[in-house]
Design a protein around this motif. Structure first.
Motif, mmCIF file in Angstrom:
data_model
loop_
_atom_site.group_PDB
_atom_site.id
_atom_site.type_symbol
_atom_site.label_atom_id
_atom_site.label_comp_id
_atom_site.label_asym_id
_atom_site.label_seq_id
_atom_site.Cartn_x
_atom_site.Cartn_y
_atom_site.Cartn_z
ATOM 1 N N PRO A 264 44.519 36.419 44.227
ATOM 2 C CA PRO A 264 43.083 36.449 44.525
ATOM 3 C C PRO A 264 42.529 37.849 44.381
ATOM 4 O O PRO A 264 43.235 38.842 44.603
ATOM 5 N N VAL A 265 41.262 37.930 43.984
ATOM 6 C CA VAL A 265 40.611 39.222 43.804
ATOM 7 C C VAL A 265 40.438 39.883 45.161
ATOM 8 O O VAL A 265 39.884 39.295 46.088
ATOM 9 N N GLN A 266 40.932 41.120 45.280
ATOM 10 C CA GLN A 266 40.829 41.851 46.534
ATOM 11 C C GLN A 266 39.553 42.698 46.529
ATOM 12 O O GLN A 266 39.150 43.208 45.491
ATOM 13 N N PRO A 267 38.918 42.854 47.702
ATOM 14 C CA PRO A 267 37.732 43.725 47.764
ATOM 15 C C PRO A 267 38.100 45.156 47.453
ATOM 16 O O PRO A 267 39.210 45.598 47.731
ATOM 17 N N ALA A 268 37.168 45.855 46.870
ATOM 18 C CA ALA A 268 37.417 47.255 46.509
ATOM 19 C C ALA A 268 37.692 48.079 47.744
ATOM 20 O O ALA A 268 37.156 47.825 48.817
ATOM 21 N N GLY A 269 38.528 49.071 47.601
ATOM 22 C CA GLY A 269 38.870 49.937 48.720
ATOM 23 C C GLY A 269 37.676 50.773 49.151
ATOM 24 O O GLY A 269 36.733 50.981 48.395
ATOM 25 N N ARG A 270 37.760 51.264 50.378
ATOM 26 C CA ARG A 270 36.635 52.039 50.919
ATOM 27 C C ARG A 270 36.502 53.388 50.228
ATOM 28 O O ARG A 270 35.419 53.924 50.091
ATOM 29 N N LYS A 271 37.652 53.935 49.800
ATOM 30 C CA LYS A 271 37.597 55.260 49.181
ATOM 31 C C LYS A 271 37.762 55.131 47.680
ATOM 32 O O LYS A 271 38.824 54.789 47.183
ATOM 33 N N ALA A 272 36.723 55.380 46.950
ATOM 34 C CA ALA A 272 36.773 55.305 45.496
ATOM 35 C C ALA A 272 36.868 56.700 44.923
ATOM 36 O O ALA A 272 36.345 57.655 45.473
#
Length: 432
Positions: A264-272
């Protein structure tokens, strides 16, 4: 045991699979069941270790005695001794009456200690005494009691590593590991993956009254190649999701469809991280913290420019000199650092995400300013941390009051384990 006998055991306990590793584990479990030897079951989380404890108990001479499964990792460190060995009235705050522990209530039966590697060292000493001579003492008592209980333990961690790290007693490890049983992970069980998937989807289709799910050839190959870190538990969840969410059961499930459930697609991390390209083959990482510095530098530069503008206006006004004299502190930074804005780098927002080469940003040129800002950020972070701790403490107190200081219900309301809640109560010195 021959294969028909092993298959009969599988049918009795609802075990699906034909892999050699699974058959060997069942064979060892059946052979050791007739004895009173302590058994240590090892294997990854979700691989089905508890089923083997039930096989051992049901085929033993203790089958008519009690059987209880205890998750050592789910019991708070401060209460696990009381849960296992009991306590006397007044032994600790809240001990209004005497209470029997599991080793007393399960006398002549079998105790399954799951996640035994999470057991505190003090409790490990008490358990070792039970295994060696069948003796234990209730919390708050000095009277030695006897019990006749068989212990089957399980763990998903390497206990030898825990021994080397000082987290598990070496003597207890060898006492538990009298007969080891290794339950293989799902990824090592070959065609068992397809057999289990078919069994789960058929069960769920009956429960939800839908047509059974079918996989095409590519989907079956994909399922066989997937590592399944969550083992059987994960496969069962995937089977249930597909049964419920895939409405078109006329066509078999394709590998593309199955892949959505496996990965499943995971949400993007908080730190980009944002890359600033300074050449065709050179790039520098620009984290959120650097962007924050950039914003603060720009604010500082704008404020300096605004001060300059106001000063210039006042110098040309009739009474401006008096105003400047009365508010010298507002413009003192201009006198101390007249060129403060010349070193501030300019980074156009549109270029931050641009894949095309842009000019190099030299952060060293304003390292002094960055140090000042880091000091401010450090203080702010500390204040925010304290604020979060205050909020957490407040929520824990409210949850305990709402649930009449029942830790189990308070932990459920907070969405944390009882062990975590107990640790937080000690950390914040909360009176119950």
């Amino acid at each position: 045991m021959n294969l028909p006998e092993i298959q009969a055991i599988k049918n009795r306990f609802g075990i699906i699979g034909t892999s050699p590793g699974l058959n060997h584990a069942i064979n060892v479990g059946v052979q050791v069941a007739a004895t009173d030897l302590t058994v240590l079951i090892t294997g990854e989380s979700g691989s089905g270790k508890e089923s083997f404890s039930k096989i051992i108990h049901s085929l033993s001479s203790r089958k008519h005695g009690p059987f209880i499964a205890i998750n050592c990792g789910a019991i708070p460190e401060g209460t696990i001794d009381s849960e296992l060995f009991g306590h006397e009235k007044g032994a600790f705050t809240g001990a209004l009456d005497s209470r029997k522990g599991y080793f007393e209530t399960t006398n002549s039966g079998t105790i399954f200690l799951d996640e035994v590697g999470e057991m505190p060292l003090g409790t490990q000493s008490r358990l070792l005494r039970v295994l060696e001579n069948g003796e234990y003492i209730r919390v708050g008592s000095s009277k030695v009691l006897k019990t006749n209980v068989r212990v089957v333990a399980a763990t998903n961690v390497n206990l030898l590593d825990a021994v080397n790290n000082g987290k598990f007693r070496e003597d207890l490890y060898y006492r538990l590991n009298t007969v080891p049983i290794y339950v293989p992970p799902l990824r090592d069980r070959g065609d068992d993956i397809l057999l289990l998937f078919r069994k789960f989807t058929n069960d769920f289709s009956e429960r939800y009254r839908t047509k059974p799910v079918r996989l095409d050839t590519d989907a079956r190959d994909l399922l066989m190649q997937y590592p399944f870190p969550g083992n059987i538990r994960q496969l069962k969840n995937i089977a249930e999701q597909i049964t419920i969410l895939e409405t078109d059961k006329e066509l078999p499930i394709t590998s593309d469809t199955l892949n959505h459930y496996l990965n499943p697609v995971q949400p993007a991390g908080r730190k980009a991280l944002i890359t600033l390209r300074t050449g065709e083959e050179r790039g520098e990482s620009f984290s959120e913290r650097e962007l924050l510095y950039k914003v603060l530098f720009d604010m500082r530069r704008d404020m300096t420019e605004l001060k300059k503008l106001v000063r210039n206006v006042l110098e040309n006004e009739k009474y401006g000199g008096d105003i400047l004299k009365d508010h010298q502190e507002l413009f003192s930074s201009l006198n101390n650092n007249p060129e403060s804005t010349s070193h501030t780098p300019t980074i156009e927002p549109a270029r931050l995400l641009s894949p095309t080469p842009s000019r190099t940003v030299d952060l060293d040129r304003y390292s002094d300013e960055r140090s000042e800002i880091e000091d401010v950020l450090h203080v702010t972070a500390e204040e925010e941390s304290l604020s979060l701790e205050d909020k957490e403490k407040e929520m824990i107190i409210k949850a305990l009051r709402k649930n009449n200081n029942k830790r189990k219900y308070a932990a459920n309301a907070l969405g944390i384990s009882e062990r975590t809640l107990y640790r937080k109560i000690k950390q914040y010195d909360i009176e119950e």
